[in-house]
Design a protein around this motif. Structure first.
Motif, short mmCIF file in Angstrom:
data_model
loop_
_atom_site.label_atom_id
_atom_site.label_comp_id
_atom_site.label_asym_id
_atom_site.label_seq_id
_atom_site.Cartn_x
_atom_site.Cartn_y
_atom_site.Cartn_z
N ASP A 130 0.88 -1.17 0.00
CA ASP A 130 0.00 0.00 0.00
C ASP A 130 0.92 1.22 0.00
N GLU A 173 -2.53 2.09 -3.93
CA GLU A 173 -2.63 2.69 -2.60
C GLU A 173 -4.08 2.65 -2.13
N THR A 174 -4.25 2.99 -0.84
CA THR A 174 -5.61 3.13 -0.31
C THR A 174 -5.94 4.57 0.07
N PRO A 181 -5.58 -0.42 4.89
CA PRO A 181 -4.63 -0.92 3.89
C PRO A 181 -5.04 -2.25 3.27
N ALA A 188 -6.40 -2.36 -0.32
CA ALA A 188 -5.57 -2.25 -1.52
C ALA A 188 -5.70 -3.51 -2.37
#
Length: 269
Positions: free
Chosen positions: A11, A215-216, A233, A236
């Motif tokens: 992430d 990414e988150t 995370p 992701a």
């Protein structure tokens, strides 16, 4: 929690110092849930002084976490109006020298939340962070909200750092092609899973896989079908599956490339 991925990923951008939901989980729990989903490494971003200090301390405690620090463009405008920007940036520059702080960011321009009165302060802060990333030889992560053309103009005028990442990329396919020409990296968040975001998926489709990140931005931008709920995370994994489908790529091979690119930019953990 999402179904586990066939290979681990990173992430590339999250905010684990932000509480998420009415009963927020501990950092340890969120990292364990992420690992269970195949998201075994994270880049924690501290985007104001308080969160930057937290990040510098957290990366020393959690081996699966690396960090980034900066003054978010909206915060930079507020600090400039208060007359405290110089002092704040000096502290960010000091924190950025930490061995496990591998990113200068997020920095850039945001015309959505800050009006014209804060524009000059945002530009100054962006240029200061660009210079800092080049001085330290660390990747730059960019926050670009409703400011695509000017962000690009400043990068080209000042000279982008060797590793430049557009966090939560929100541009179109033409911008993605330009980024590829310049060697910039595009990081895709949960927004690429939204049903009405065909333009962003079109941008992902023309992004070279070796210049793509996942990414988150947790706890924000939670992917479909959990949109509107606090993100973490682990999610992701959902975004990674969507991107692999967009690229018509084998999911395991996609994850392996995301892992390798992330480690090339930020690692070793």
């Amino acid at each position: 929690m999402p179904e586990a991925l066939p290979a681990p990923i990173v992430d590339n951008h999250c905010h684990l110092d932000f509480p998420a939901g009415d009963e927020p989980l501990s950092v340890d729990t969120r990292l364990q849930q992420a690992a269970d989903a195949g998201v075994t490494r994270v880049v924690q971003i501290g985007c104001d002084l308080e969160s930057a200090r937290w990040t510098a301390e957290a990366v020393a405690r959690f081996p699966e976490m690396l960090g980034g620090v900066a003054l978010h463009p909206n915060d930079a405008a507020v600090l400039a109006a208060e007359g405290t920007y110089d002092e704040a940036f000096a502290e960010i520059a000091a924190l950025a020298q930490g061995e496990r702080i591998r990113v200068v960011g997020e920095t850039g321009l945001d015309t959505f939340r800050t009006g014209p009165e804060g524009h000059d302060a945002q530009v100054r802060a962006f240029r200061d962070h660009i210079a800092l990333a080049k001085e330290l030889g660390k990747p730059l992560q960019i926050h670009d909200r409703d400011a695509h053309a000017e962000v690009i103009d400043i990068l080209l005028a000042d000279g982008a750092p060797e590793v430049t990442v557009f966090h939560c990329f929100s541009g179109d396919a033409a911008m993605a092609r330009l980024a590829a020409t310049e060697g910039w990296y595009l990081s895709f968040a949960g927004t690429v899973t939204f049903k009405n975001n065909d333009a962003l998926r079109a941008a992902a489709a023309v992004t070279p896989l070796d210049h793509m990140l996942v990414e988150t931005d947790a706890p924000f931008l939670t992917p479909h079908p959990h949109r509107g709920q606090p993100g973490s995370p682990a999610m992701a994994a959902i975004t990674a599956r969507t991107l692999a489908e967009v690229l018509e790529a084998d999911l395991e091979a996609f994850c392996a490339q995301i892992w390798q690119t992330s480690h090339n930019l930020y690692g070793p953990w």
